[in-house]
Design a protein around this motif. Structure first.
Motif, PDB file in Angstrom:
ATOM      1  N   ASP A   1      13.379   0.834  -4.513  1.00  0.00           N
ATOM      2  CA  ASP A   1      13.489   0.472  -5.923  1.00  0.00           C
ATOM      3  C   ASP A   1      12.064   0.247  -6.423  1.00  0.00           C
ATOM      4  O   ASP A   1      11.515  -0.845  -6.291  1.00  0.00           O
ATOM      5  CB  ASP A   1      14.339  -0.795  -6.075  1.00  0.00           C
ATOM      6  N   GLY A   2      11.459   1.302  -6.977  1.00  0.00           N
ATOM      7  CA  GLY A   2      10.045   1.218  -7.315  1.00  0.00           C
ATOM      8  C   GLY A   2       9.227   1.042  -6.045  1.00  0.00           C
ATOM      9  O   GLY A   2       9.335   1.822  -5.105  1.00  0.00           O
TER      10      GLY A   2
ATOM     11  N   CYS B   1       0.843  -1.198   0.000  1.00  0.00           N
ATOM     12  CA  CYS B   1       0.000   0.000   0.000  1.00  0.00           C
ATOM     13  C   CYS B   1       0.876   1.245   0.000  1.00  0.00           C
ATOM     14  O   CYS B   1       1.639   1.472   0.944  1.00  0.00           O
ATOM     15  CB  CYS B   1      -0.912   0.007   1.232  1.00  0.00           C
ATOM     16  N   ALA B   2       0.785   2.018  -1.064  1.00  0.00           N
ATOM     17  CA  ALA B   2       1.516   3.285  -1.167  1.00  0.00           C
ATOM     18  C   ALA B   2       0.634   4.280  -1.896  1.00  0.00           C
ATOM     19  O   ALA B   2      -0.274   3.895  -2.646  1.00  0.00           O
ATOM     20  CB  ALA B   2       2.831   3.094  -1.914  1.00  0.00           C
TER      21      ALA B   2
ATOM     22  N   VAL C   1       4.071  11.382 -10.612  1.00  0.00           N
ATOM     23  CA  VAL C   1       4.550  10.066 -10.180  1.00  0.00           C
ATOM     24  C   VAL C   1       3.438   9.045 -10.391  1.00  0.00           C
ATOM     25  O   VAL C   1       2.280   9.286 -10.024  1.00  0.00           O
ATOM     26  CB  VAL C   1       4.958  10.079  -8.688  1.00  0.00           C
ATOM     27  N   CYS C   2       3.784   7.898 -10.977  1.00  0.00           N
ATOM     28  CA  CYS C   2       2.790   6.856 -11.234  1.00  0.00           C
ATOM     29  C   CYS C   2       2.272   6.304  -9.916  1.00  0.00           C
ATOM     30  O   CYS C   2       3.047   5.856  -9.063  1.00  0.00           O
ATOM     31  CB  CYS C   2       3.401   5.731 -12.072  1.00  0.00           C
ATOM     32  N   ASP C   3       0.956   6.291  -9.755  1.00  0.00           N
ATOM     33  CA  ASP C   3       0.354   5.866  -8.498  1.00  0.00           C
ATOM     34  C   ASP C   3       0.389   4.355  -8.313  1.00  0.00           C
ATOM     35  O   ASP C   3       0.076   3.858  -7.243  1.00  0.00           O
ATOM     36  CB  ASP C   3      -1.093   6.360  -8.427  1.00  0.00           C
ATOM     37  N   ASN C   4       0.798   3.633  -9.354  1.00  0.00           N
ATOM     38  CA  ASN C   4       0.912   2.180  -9.231  1.00  0.00           C
ATOM     39  C   ASN C   4       2.358   1.741  -9.027  1.00  0.00           C
ATOM     40  O   ASN C   4       2.721   1.209  -7.988  1.00  0.00           O
ATOM     41  CB  ASN C   4       0.324   1.486 -10.454  1.00  0.00           C
TER      42      ASN C   4
ATOM     43  N   LEU D   1      -2.601   1.679 -14.914  1.00  0.00           N
ATOM     44  CA  LEU D   1      -3.955   2.144 -14.614  1.00  0.00           C
ATOM     45  C   LEU D   1      -4.864   0.962 -14.327  1.00  0.00           C
ATOM     46  O   LEU D   1      -5.629   0.969 -13.343  1.00  0.00           O
ATOM     47  CB  LEU D   1      -4.488   2.964 -15.790  1.00  0.00           C
ATOM     48  N   SER D   2      -4.773  -0.084 -15.149  1.00  0.00           N
ATOM     49  CA  SER D   2      -5.619  -1.263 -14.980  1.00  0.00           C
ATOM     50  C   SER D   2      -5.291  -2.006 -13.689  1.00  0.00           C
ATOM     51  O   SER D   2      -6.192  -2.423 -12.943  1.00  0.00           O
ATOM     52  CB  SER D   2      -5.455  -2.195 -16.183  1.00  0.00           C
ATOM     53  N   THR D   3      -3.992  -2.162 -13.402  1.00  0.00           N
ATOM     54  CA  THR D   3      -3.575  -2.873 -12.189  1.00  0.00           C
ATOM     55  C   THR D   3      -4.061  -2.154 -10.938  1.00  0.00           C
ATOM     56  O   THR D   3      -4.609  -2.772 -10.018  1.00  0.00           O
ATOM     57  CB  THR D   3      -2.042  -3.002 -12.150  1.00  0.00           C
ATOM     58  N   ALA D   4      -3.856  -0.835 -10.906  1.00  0.00           N
ATOM     59  CA  ALA D   4      -4.274  -0.056  -9.740  1.00  0.00           C
ATOM     60  C   ALA D   4      -5.783  -0.090  -9.556  1.00  0.00           C
ATOM     61  O   ALA D   4      -6.287  -0.194  -8.435  1.00  0.00           O
ATOM     62  CB  ALA D   4      -3.787   1.382  -9.877  1.00  0.00           C
TER      63      ALA D   4
END
Length: 368
Positions: free
Chosen positions: A252-253, A46-47, A57-60, A90-93
Motif C-alpha cells: 500500500d504505497g 528505502c525503495a 512511478v513516483c520515486d517517493n 520531490l522535496s521530501t525525496a
C-alpha cells in the motif's frame, strides 16, 4: 539489559522472533490467527523505481497513474533519473536521499555508457538501488543499524549463478560513489559487495498486478513478474521461504503488509514465497538454487499429492494468470442472519478476480 533488535520495528505483538539452529532467526505467531489477519506492517525506508518505469512511478510515494503508461509531471533536472507526482514528493525525496545520490547517479550513467552496459536496464536498476541504499545508510544511523543487522556477506554470493554479474555491478557502484553520497566514508569494492549481498538476500520486489497492466493494454503473460520497484523492508526480511506460504505480501504505497493466507496456529512459523506460486516444482527448485542459494524441502516440494491439492486451492486457475488466491473476507453467508456456509471468498493477487474455495478443503489441507 540486552539492546533492542533493530529489526523489530515492523513486528506486531502477535508475532515474535525465534532463533532456530538450522535457520537462524525466523518469525512465529504468539496466537492462533484467522485468514486475512495482518501479521506484519512496515514502511520501507528505502525503495527505488526500476529503470523501465522511472518516468511512470513516483520515486517517493510510489504513486502510479491509473493508466500506468502515463508519465509523471516532475523529474530531477540534474540527473533525470527519478520522477515525482508532486512538488511535495520531490522535496521530501531530495531531503531524505536524492540530494546525496544525485551526482553518483550521473556518474553511474557515464560509467555504464563507457562500458557498453547502458542498454542493460536490470543492471542499471540494481546499481541505482545499491547507490541509494549506501546513500541512506551513510546519512541515517537508524537505517544503517537495520541494514547492517540483515543476513548477507560477500562470501555468501559466491554460490550464486549471478556471481560474476554481481561483481561487475559492485565495481560499477564503487566507481560511481561520491563524497556527497557516502558522507566522506571510504567505500572499497569489498564494502560495496557486502551491501550487494544484503540486497540480494533481503530486498523485495513491488509489482504491477495483471489487472493494472491489462488496464493499460499491456497483456501480461504467465510468469511475467511486472516489477516496477525494489524495496528494503528490514523486519519483513526475517520471514523465511516456503512454496506453500501461510502469509502473502501486499503493498500500500510504501507500506508492506503481510497477511495470513489461511488460518495459522499459535507457534507456527510465518513464511512467504520467494518465487511465483504457479511455477512447478522443478522450476521453483532451480530458481531458488540459482537466486537464493538453497534447496527447498517444504511439503509442497516433497509431496506430489500435496503439491496438486495446494495448487487447486491457492493458485488462480485462470488462463495466463497463476496468481496466489488470498482471503478478503470471512466465510460468506447466504443471508446476513444465517450461519456462514461452506465457502470462503478469495481474490487472486495477480488478476484481482474473486472466486470461492471450499472451507472443508482448506481445513483438510491445513491438517494434512
Amino acid at each position: 539489559m540486552a539492546a533492542p533488535d533493530p529489526l523489530s520495528n515492523g513486528i506486531l505483538d502477535i508475532v515474535k522472533v525465534k532463533k532456530v539452529r538450522s535457520k537462524g532467526r525466523c518469525l512465529v505467531t504468539n496466537e492462533n490467527l484467522a485468514s486475512g489477519t495482518v501479521v506484519m506492517k512496515e514502511e520501507t525506508p528505502c525503495a527505488i523505481v526500476t529503470e523501465e518505469w522511472r518516468d511512470n512511478v513516483c520515486d517517493n510515494c510510489l504513486f502510479r497513474p491509473k493508466c500506468i503508461l502515463d508519465s509523471l509531471p516532475l523529474s530531477c533536472p540534474q540527473c533525470c533519473c527519478v520522477s515525482y507526482c508532486s512538488e511535495e514528493c520531490l522535496s521530501t525525496a531530495s531531503d531524505k536521499w536524492h540530494a546525496h545520490e544525485c551526482q553518483a547517479l550521473q556518474q553511474l550513467y557515464g560509467i555504464l555508457h563507457e562500458g557498453g552496459l547502458d542498454g542493460a536496464s536490470d543492471t542499471y536498476s540494481l546499481a541505482r538501488f545499491l547507490i541509494r541504499i549506501i546513500a541512506i545508510a551513510c546519512h541515517d544511523g537508524s537505517f544503517a543499524d537495520c541494514f547492517g543487522a540483515l543476513h548477507g556477506r560477500d562470501a555468501d554470493l559466491r554460490q550464486l549463478k549471478r556471481w560474476d554479474d554481481l561483481q561487475k555491478i559492485g565495481r560499477v557502484v564503487s566507481a560511481s560513489l561520491t563524497p556527497a553520497c557516502t558522507g566522506s566514508q571510504q567505500f572499497g569494492l569489498e564494502a560495496v559487495m557486502d551491501y550487494v549481498a544484503k540486497e540480494e538476500w533481503n530486498s523485495f520486489a513491488i509489482r504491477y498486478t495483471k489487472a493494472e497492466r491489462d488496464t493499460a493494454g499491456q497483456r501480461l503473460k504467465a510468469g511475467d513478474e511486472g516489477m516496477f520497484a525494489y524495496a528494503i523492508a528490514p523486519s519483513s526480511s526475517l520471514l523465511n521461504h516456503s512454496c506453500c506460504p501461510n502469509v502473502f505480501k501486499r503493498w500500500d504505497g510504501r507500506t508492506l503488509l503481510m497477511q495470513a493466507v489461511r488460518p495459522i496456529r499459535q507457534g507456527e512459523e510465518l513464511c512467504h514465497s520467494y518465487v511465483i506460486p504457479s511455477h512447478n516444482t522443478s522450476r521453483r527448485l532451480r530458481e531458488l538454487g540459482e537466486n537464493h542459494g538453497f534447496e527447498c524441502s517444504c511439503k509442497r516440494c516433497e509431496d506430489r499429492g500435496y503439491e496438486l491439492d495446494w495448487m487447486e486451492l491457492f493458485v488462480c486457475p485462470r488462463t495466463e494468470c497463476g496468481g496466489l488466491l488470498c482471503p478478503i473476507a470471512r466465510p460468506v453467508a447466504a443471508e446476513e442472519d444465517e450461519e456462514p456456509d461452506d465457502e470462503v471468498l478469495v481474490v487472486c493477487q495477480w488478476c484481482a478476480e474473486p472466486q470461492y474455495v471450499e472451507k472443508d478443503a482448506l481445513d483438510r489441507l491445513e491438517h494434512t
